[in-house]
Design a protein around this motif. Structure first.
Motif, PDB file in Angstrom:
ATOM      1  N   LEU A 488      53.452   7.047   5.657  1.00 58.26           N
ATOM      2  CA  LEU A 488      52.888   8.134   4.864  1.00 58.26           C
ATOM      3  C   LEU A 488      51.885   7.625   3.844  1.00 58.26           C
ATOM      4  O   LEU A 488      50.858   8.271   3.592  1.00 58.26           O
ATOM      5  N   TRP A 518      49.005  14.931  -3.152  1.00 57.39           N
ATOM      6  CA  TRP A 518      50.209  14.118  -2.980  1.00 57.39           C
ATOM      7  C   TRP A 518      50.902  13.995  -4.336  1.00 57.39           C
ATOM      8  O   TRP A 518      50.305  13.569  -5.318  1.00 57.39           O
ATOM      9  N   LEU A 537      57.900  15.599   1.727  1.00 53.29           N
ATOM     10  CA  LEU A 537      57.519  14.681   2.786  1.00 53.29           C
ATOM     11  C   LEU A 537      58.557  13.576   2.990  1.00 53.29           C
ATOM     12  O   LEU A 537      58.788  13.128   4.116  1.00 53.29           O
TER      13      LEU A 537
END
Length: 561
Positions: A488, A518, A537
């Motif tokens: 990621l 993010w 996530l």
């Protein structure tokens, strides 16, 4: 020679790289002698590629008597035959490059081994000879030079001056088997330039510079006492033994060599200096270009400390044009899964705290294993979300704890042997062997898959439960957390900035946003915390009814306002 054809030639690849440190003697053993080797590393390149790192940093693999774990180098342009050959080194570089992984090697410029050809020549040569001028020799005190030139102490304990039998003594900042070079000597400077070119020509992408702040020294005719040294200002650039301004003249020459290559070779300084201003000099583009910051490594698991450290270091990197480096563990310190299970340091020095273990892995001195691992996973996600490069130490992706129950007769670290009976804060009597125990690859076997037959440091029985084999297919394992986090991270990284979320960064919670939406949020407390709106996530621990548990970190893709 190694090919770079499959790696993009971007000169700035290092700025946000995830770098995996390999301690070669303890990574993987292919020939069964109990010592890790280059063929062992080659065999594990698919593992490294699957982990998702951008580069590996190889700790010293040079010929060495192992007086200090390989940091006593006998030949800077060869491979220890117990570890491999130059041909195997070339194969390793080629295989890593084919996998898209860059290669950084350790360079140890402050001192050599006492087995180095130059030092053997110096011992055989008379006082005042050119051979002795490559090192730091001084006449002893007393009628016949029977007393040391000064009462200085070595970093590993004991005196810093060693007699050679003719009235002269040599300086060794570390073990007596590690005589310090004289960096005022042109021959020394030129030889290291040859070494940098030797490895760069073989395809090495960069260098980690050991104790980069110690090279240049200015020793007056009458040497100061130990007490006088300790009272001297270390931030002026004028201390006689460390962090002198003149050291950057050396690194300017190194930078010129690095820039001969395309892309330029990189370097990162290990420079334990007290001042951010002083450290920034090593990260300057005219010097090494990057310098380790060990601030998170020496911090408690505390939101105020973490925020201050990140803010300060991003400001430092902006001032130099470099990028920051983030690190929680390495070959010199107690593994962070263990540190976070110990009582807080509260600002005290002592990142190398000693720990004792029962044979079954249960703590016998107050180490909370579960809490330490939970915090280590949370701190790792916090670190990997930061702008800058991340340095990971082999085994941390398995959540390894420090191995403390190594019998005295098996310990190898000179810091242990020289501090028995008189431990100081630096190593607390146990030394660094506990973080250098060979890795467990398999759940069973004589060395848990490290090699065909045993390991050079004893491995504890609990290694099988945390081995690569045991974690490989286990959902939520620390190994798979690292794999997903690195995947990621590569996908999400954009820009080199962050913005603190002051609404959510309250009490025990610390949150920040990176470009592209993010968000990283860390709960340093024990009670669950509310998460911001968005797609989760990754989390270092399972959510509890949509809440972030204590001692954990989550990454989110924030919802658009």
């Amino acid at each position: 020679m190694a090919s770079e054809s499959v790696i993009a030639p971007a000169a700035s690849w290092w700025r946000q790289a995830a770098v995996y440190q390999i301690y070669p003697r303890s990574f993987a053993d292919a020939n069964g002698d109990g010592i890790g080797d280059l063929r062992g590393i080659i065999s594990r390149v698919p593992y490294l590629a699957g982990l998702g790192v951008d580069a590996v940093w190889l700790s010293p693999f040079y010929p060495s008597a192992l007086a200090d774990g390989g940091y006593d180098v006998a030949d800077y342009r060869d491979v220890d035959p117990r570890i491999g050959t130059l041909d195997e080194f070339d194969q390793l570089v080629a295989v890593l490059h084919e996998a898209g992984i860059r290669v950084i090697v350790d360079i140890v410029p402050n001192h050599s081994s006492n087995d180095h050809a130059w030092f053997r020549e110096a011992l055989a040569a008379p006082k005042g000879s050119a051979a002795r001028e490559r090192y730091i020799f001084r006449d002893g005190l007393g009628a016949n030079g029977e007393l040391p030139p000064a009462d200085w102490q070595a970093a590993f304990g004991g005196p810093a001056w060693e007699p050679v039998g003719d009235g002269q003594w040599y300086l060794h900042t570390f073990a007596k088997e590690q005589p310090d070079f004289n960096w005022d000597n042109r021959e020394v400077r030129d030889d290291f330039l040859r070494t940098l070119r030797f490895w760069s020509d073989r395809g090495v992408d960069g260098f980690r510079v050991d104790v980069a702040n110690l090279l240049v020294k200015d020793l007056p005719e009458v040497l100061p006492s130990r007490a006088e040294l300790e009272s001297m200002d270390r931030d002026s650039g004028k201390h006689p033994l460390m962090d002198r301004d003149e050291v950057h003249e050396v690194y300017a020459e190194w930078r010129a060599v690095f820039n001969e290559y395309s892309p330029p070779r990189t370097a990162v300084a290990e420079a334990w200096v007290d001042s951010p201003v002083r450290r920034a000099k090593y990260a300057a583009p005219t010097s090494l270009g990057q310098a380790f910051n060990f601030d998170l490594l020496t911090a408690d698991f505390d939101p105020a400390q973490f925020r201050r450290i990140v803010t300060d270091n991003l400001a430092q990197s902006a001032a130099t044009g470099s990028s920051s480096t983030w690190v929680l563990s390495n070959h010199d310190v107690t593994r962070h899964a263990t540190r976070y299970g110990l009582p807080p340091l509260d600002g005290r020095k002592g990142v190398k705290q000693g720990v004792e273990w029962m044979l079954d892995g249960a703590p016998s001195d107050g180490v909370n294993l579960a809490l330490g691992l939970a915090r280590a996973r949370a701190a790792t996600l916090f670190l990997l979300a930061l702008p800058g490069s991340a340095y990971l130490y082999q085994g941390e992706e398995l959540g390894l704890h420090e191995v403390g129950d190594i019998p005295a007769e098996h310990r190898q670290d000179p810091a242990y042997h020289r501090s028995v009976g008189q431990p100081d804060w630096t190593y607390d009597g146990l030394g660094r062997d506990g973080c250098r125990v060979p890795l467990p690859w398999s759940a069973t076997g004589s060395s848990f898959g490290f090699g065909p037959d045993g390991a050079h440091l004893p491995q504890p029985g609990w290694f099988g439960d945390v081995s690569v084999e045991s974690q490989d297919a286990a959902p939520g394992s620390t190994l798979n957390l690292y794999r997903e986090a690195l995947r990621l991270r590569r996908e999400l990284q954009a820009g080199e900035s962050l913005e603190w979320d002051n609404v959510r960064s309250q009490d025990d919670v610390l949150a920040f946003a990176r470009p592209g939406g993010w968000v990283s949020i860390t709960n340093f407390g024990d009670a669950p915390a509310t998460l911001p709106a968005g797609e989760v996530l990754l989390s270092s621990a399972p959510l509890e009814q949509g809440l972030l548990p204590g001692n954990s970190t989550a990454w989110l893709r924030a919802e658009a306002p």
